[in-house]
Design a protein around this motif. Structure first.
Motif, mmCIF file in Angstrom:
data_model
loop_
_atom_site.group_PDB
_atom_site.id
_atom_site.type_symbol
_atom_site.label_atom_id
_atom_site.label_comp_id
_atom_site.label_asym_id
_atom_site.label_seq_id
_atom_site.Cartn_x
_atom_site.Cartn_y
_atom_site.Cartn_z
ATOM 1 N N LYS A 189 0.220 -32.198 28.434
ATOM 2 C CA LYS A 189 -0.436 -32.455 27.145
ATOM 3 C C LYS A 189 -1.736 -31.676 27.039
ATOM 4 O O LYS A 189 -2.022 -31.039 26.020
ATOM 5 N N LYS A 192 -0.949 -28.020 26.785
ATOM 6 C CA LYS A 192 0.045 -27.687 25.752
ATOM 7 C C LYS A 192 1.153 -26.812 26.340
ATOM 8 O O LYS A 192 1.489 -25.745 25.827
ATOM 9 N N THR A 193 1.725 -27.297 27.430
ATOM 10 C CA THR A 193 2.690 -26.541 28.222
ATOM 11 C C THR A 193 4.021 -27.281 28.302
ATOM 12 O O THR A 193 4.060 -28.509 28.351
#
Length: 295
Positions: A189, A192-193
């Motif tokens: 989170k 952002k992966t």
């Protein structure tokens, strides 16, 4: 996620790579802090000799020991000051730490002292007979640290290859894996992966049991707004780590996250400690969450 970061260094090539990982974790949001630790080990005898040479007095022998200790300490402190300067130039809030004693024990003690959220350290890929008998520094830290440990043994080329890759979460659905799942989801989170969830199983019942468990976990993680892919690969007893390393290579993973049990049975000693083996062969940093950390 990690705001109090302890980077333990012996100034080896793997430690240099670990420094980059620690710096990346410490950059960004305000409130993060990085402690850089090196441990000075007492020298029992000069490195060039294994026994007291004939004709050298006890006083002269002790003087040689003290001289070599001072020289090595000065060299380590010079390396440490350079690391501190490099990190500050990157905008990282950093504090240096120097402790004396057994490296493994002092790293764990330092993590407790600064209330570290994570320890970052190099992991040497060449395992000697003494590591097998006595246990490596990395293995001791993983088993006893009060927080997760990121072990680094990859090369600069491998780091560049996985820079934009996914996080690889390895799970066997044990309590230790539950904690690793929480950490991996939080990192995915924050960064952002994409998250790839991998379970390595045996044949037959292992595969049949893993499929619904993995499907449920993937659905749960997707419900948290994450991009998630589930994978099952077959492994052999005592050879669990090769499919993990191979998957990380094939998917260009930026990090592996996995759980680790702090109490080893005789089978773990004989067959190999999975987290330790992964950390020594992985093409990317390995974040190991033990069953007593992240309370």
């Amino acid at each position: 996620m990690f705001r109090r970061i302890l980077f333990a260094t012996d100034f080896s090539p793997h430690a240099e790579m670990a420094k980059k990982v620690a710096a990346d974790l410490a950059k960004g949001n305000s409130g993060k802090h990085l402690w850089v630790l090196t441990v000075l080990e007492p020298i029992e005898e000069p490195l060039w000799a294994t026994e007291e040479p004939a004709g050298v007095s006890e006083e002269a022998w002790e003087a040689l020991q003290k001289k070599e200790t001072r020289e090595l300490e000065a060299e380590k402190r010079a390396h440490l000051h350079q690391d501190i300067a490099d990190l500050r130039n990157l905008g990282v809030a950093v504090t240096e730490m120097v402790r004396e004693g057994d490296p493994a024990e002092e790293i764990v003690a330092a993590a407790q002292e600064v209330e570290a959220d994570v320890i970052v350290m190099g992991s040497h890929s060449n395992r000697s007979i003494w590591d097998v008998v006595l246990g490596s520094v990395t293995e001791h830290v993983i088993k006893h640290a009060p927080c997760p440990v990121i072990a680094v043994s990859h090369t600069p080329e491998q780091a560049a290859n996985g820079k934009e890759g996914p996080i690889l979460l390895v799970t066997d659905f044990s309590p230790a894996s539950e904690k690793a799942i929480h950490v991996a989801a939080s990192l995915a989170k924050e960064q952002k992966t994409k998250l790839i969830v991998l379970s390595v199983v045996g044949r037959g019942l292992g595969m049949r049991a893993a499929q619904p468990a993995l499907a449920n976990l993937v659905e749960e993680l997707r419900g948290q707004g994450l991009e998630v892919e589930g994978l099952i690969r077959k492994g052999r007893r005592g050879q669990i780590y090769p499919p993990i390393v191979q998957t990380a290579e094939e998917r260009h993973a930026k990090m592996i996250v996995m759980g680790s049990h702090s109490r080893l049975t005789i089978y773990d000693v004989v067959l190999g400690y999975v987290a330790e083996n992964v950390s020594k062969h992985a093409p990317c940093p390995v974040l190991i969450v033990s069953d007593h950390s992240v309370e």
